[in-house]
Design a protein around this motif. Sequence first.
Motif, PDB file in Angstrom:
ATOM      1  N   LEU A  79     -20.007  25.838   9.945  1.00  0.00           N
ATOM      2  CA  LEU A  79     -18.594  26.002   9.136  1.00  0.00           C
ATOM      3  C   LEU A  79     -17.761  26.681   9.970  1.00  0.00           C
ATOM      4  O   LEU A  79     -16.652  26.279  10.054  1.00  0.00           O
ATOM      5  N   ALA A 124     -15.129  19.325   2.970  1.00  0.00           N
ATOM      6  CA  ALA A 124     -14.487  20.686   3.528  1.00  0.00           C
ATOM      7  C   ALA A 124     -13.031  20.390   4.066  1.00  0.00           C
ATOM      8  O   ALA A 124     -12.718  19.021   4.540  1.00  0.00           O
ATOM      9  N   TYR A 171     -14.422  24.872   1.534  1.00  0.00           N
ATOM     10  CA  TYR A 171     -15.389  23.866   1.121  1.00  0.00           C
ATOM     11  C   TYR A 171     -16.150  24.010  -0.221  1.00  0.00           C
ATOM     12  O   TYR A 171     -16.142  24.902  -0.624  1.00  0.00           O
ATOM     13  N   THR A 214     -24.446  20.942   2.200  1.00  0.00           N
ATOM     14  CA  THR A 214     -23.637  22.130   2.700  1.00  0.00           C
ATOM     15  C   THR A 214     -24.105  22.650   4.158  1.00  0.00           C
ATOM     16  O   THR A 214     -25.134  23.025   4.384  1.00  0.00           O
TER      17      THR A 214
END
Length: 905
Positions: free
Chosen positions: A477, A381, A372, A471
Amino acid sequence: MKTGIIVSRRDSLRLGLLTGASALLPAAARAARVRGDSLPSTPVRWIDDAAPPLSLGQTFGVPWPQGALRAGNALSVNDAEGKAVPSQHWPLATWPDGSLKWTAHALPAENTPSASMTVVQGKPVAPRAPVLLRETADRIVITVGSVQWTIGKSGNSIIQSAKAGQRTVMGSLALIASVDSVPQGGERSHFTGRIDKATVEQKGPVRAVVKLEGMHEGQGRAWLPFVLRLYAYAGADHLRVVHSFIFDGDPARDFISGLGLQAQVPMDAAPHDRHVRISTGADGLFSEAVRPLTGLRRDPGAAARKAQIAGQAVAMDDMAPAVRNLLDRIPTWGDFTLSQLSADGFAITKRTKAGQAWIDATSGTRSQGLGYVGSPTGGVAIAARYFWQRHPAQIDIRGADTDQASLTAWLWSPNAQPMDMRPYRDVMGMEAYAAQNEGLDITYEDYEPGWDDATGAARTSELTLWACAATPGAARLAAMAQANATPPQLMVTPERIRAADVLGIWNLPDRSSPLKARIEDQLVNLVDFYADEVDRRGWYGFWNHGDVMHTYDEDRHVWRYDIGGYAWANSELSPDLWLWYDVLRSGRARAFRLAEAMTRHTGEVDVYHLGRFAGLGTRHGVQHWSDSSKQPRVSNAAYRRIFYYLTGDERVGDLMRALVPSDQALTHVEIGRKVPGAERKTLPEGVVDFSFGTVWGSLAAAWLTEWERTGDVRWRDRLIAGMDSIGRLKYGWLAGSAPYDLKSGRFIGPGDKISISHLNAVFGAFEVNAELLQLIDVPRYRAAWLDYCRWFNALPQEWDAHFSLPFGKRNLKDGHSRLTAYVARETGDAVLSTRAAREFLGGEAGLGLSDGDPRIAHSGPDFVGPTVEWPGVSTNAASQWGLAAIQNLALIPDALEWAAAEKRN
């Protein structure tokens, strides 16, 4: 249509003719088909037996009993509480009467999906934010909630842009490749994918699918054909990407040195608000900012440090003046690389910019392949499935300190040695057939100059591409990386699949007696043994992953990876089918994923997709293309169709469809050219000698699947032509082969000689015939097949009493026991059922049933490393024993008990 040929389910299935035999079709399913009752209950479960923390969108197949569901009937999906969830469905296959045989169902992406689900009658519920697809002359725009993807229909931008909200978080995404002129130190040329054709396959509301086809171009050359599918699911901020390419170069001159997908990412935040994330281990994450604020000599303050670590914007007012005033003195790191050059090791390095030194950041074993780059206002990503398994792979981030970064998922790392597709050996004086047959005699390799050609092999990769509005946090993630690396999968329960009477002869696991428990234990142990061997033996790598080895070397304590035809299995004797039948009856995740990886491999790498061998596969060998025997028995659609029906996978659907005309390849590829002895017969143009099992049976699997998928009766009629003409031969299936007229689809000649090969029934012919005889009633063919089943394992004295021709050589007796069991079940012959049980439990020319777990662990200097051995195992024996065990348990369960008791006494 000829008199006596009835295209329908046979009324004479003879279920339960043998005393105590389990009925293969439950009474409830039979009643539903006959009376047209309401649909059977259809529970759906996660193969891992628990709901995942994140589902990226689901597609799964559902089978239906014949006559139960008519085309156009609405279906819905309920969660565990009985509440309808958004869904979309479409037909995959039909029964001969036009009723639906398989449907596919798509569900949205969810953070907390239901623990289980049920498919029911009723109008499907639309998602709150449906997938919207709009097509114009030059682009396709897919909108899912606040995320918008603009896809090209021509040119070099596969995706032109992606927006999250009002902000463009991704510029173009392109396919890139490079090729070197020699394996080391050669001239490197660069190529970019060019779209030649765009097709919208689905428009939503839950799932949209766009198919792009094209070539890689550059240096005045267009090559490396690709097919790319983009999948959008409701509720998702990502696209699923299925990338397939064909190697169409010259192995002696084209050494691929890079193959990947590259996204351009706009960067407009301050360098300390730009973030890089790369997955490391199972849930590990390399997390850094382009300009780090932590670890400095001067402390920027806890709030600034906390915000940067979290990927959030750092408020300048929260930053200590001692740092704020000297930000320009902190180096910015623009470039990051994770290289996974082996299955067991990766390294992350970074540098400030091109022309400066790379700095080692960290290292580890197996990255999950997600990268990412972005800022608090958005980023991109990308993750590649089978990242470390298909090494050498790489994640690159470049220019993160500039206005536009790039994020690249390399399917073949440019930091690795270039891809070498040359043959592993030279001619060794074997220009002529006599010498080639000597080579076959010593190494089991069928070699012929120029036939060990990699040109035409393909590979499919699966990726996920996210357009992120900010983010993501570390936990998010990690969940994204895990969901891509090991995708959650829904599957209809084995009980419900069995009740639909699909996919041939099998039954649910049965541990109702000590003998049955032993057989079931060995079935589990065998799958686990091979799944563990993949890791123990390192059966990984871009071209190797998904296959298993053929034969074990008990002296070296390794599989015979370097010995001719004993190396990679390449579907020899149907390991694919064994694993998929295990999945059908058990639903085990471990078996599913082992079979899935094998299907991804064998349908792509082991099969030719263009050139003179297109439609044919390569026999087992040291390289997947090194053996010169090119045959339909390897490209066999029977090995792909179960995965297709369980998942609705479009790529595998393409592969099976491409096999429909593959019989034509045999007009110019003579697969029996080296047979020693008598001169081969000269046949008329358009007539080719076909074996009934390894050739016609393999082609029949493709025609059967195409008939089911499309309802096109041409393929039904071609099946009938072949079946009827085999039935008219004097010795039917016992003739083994006959001249085949490609135009009419009929075998010609008298068939007055018997030729029994141990290979004819072990490449899916048994399984395909079980389905053909369920769907198409050709009495002559049925009789011919039952004769073959009756006589293959017969005792020599029984044969001699019936035939005037020699008995001939036999092999794989325990694997062929299921043929005896089939004729016993079909005819109600208790003597044959007992014979079949004895054949299976005798273990002659096969793996045999162990008493307990035979696996033995070893270590020490006599072994490469910690080793587990299964005495006497080979993939041939394991595959055929596994299939025979599954099918005999369904056909002759009580005869097995009787024979076991007889053996004990």
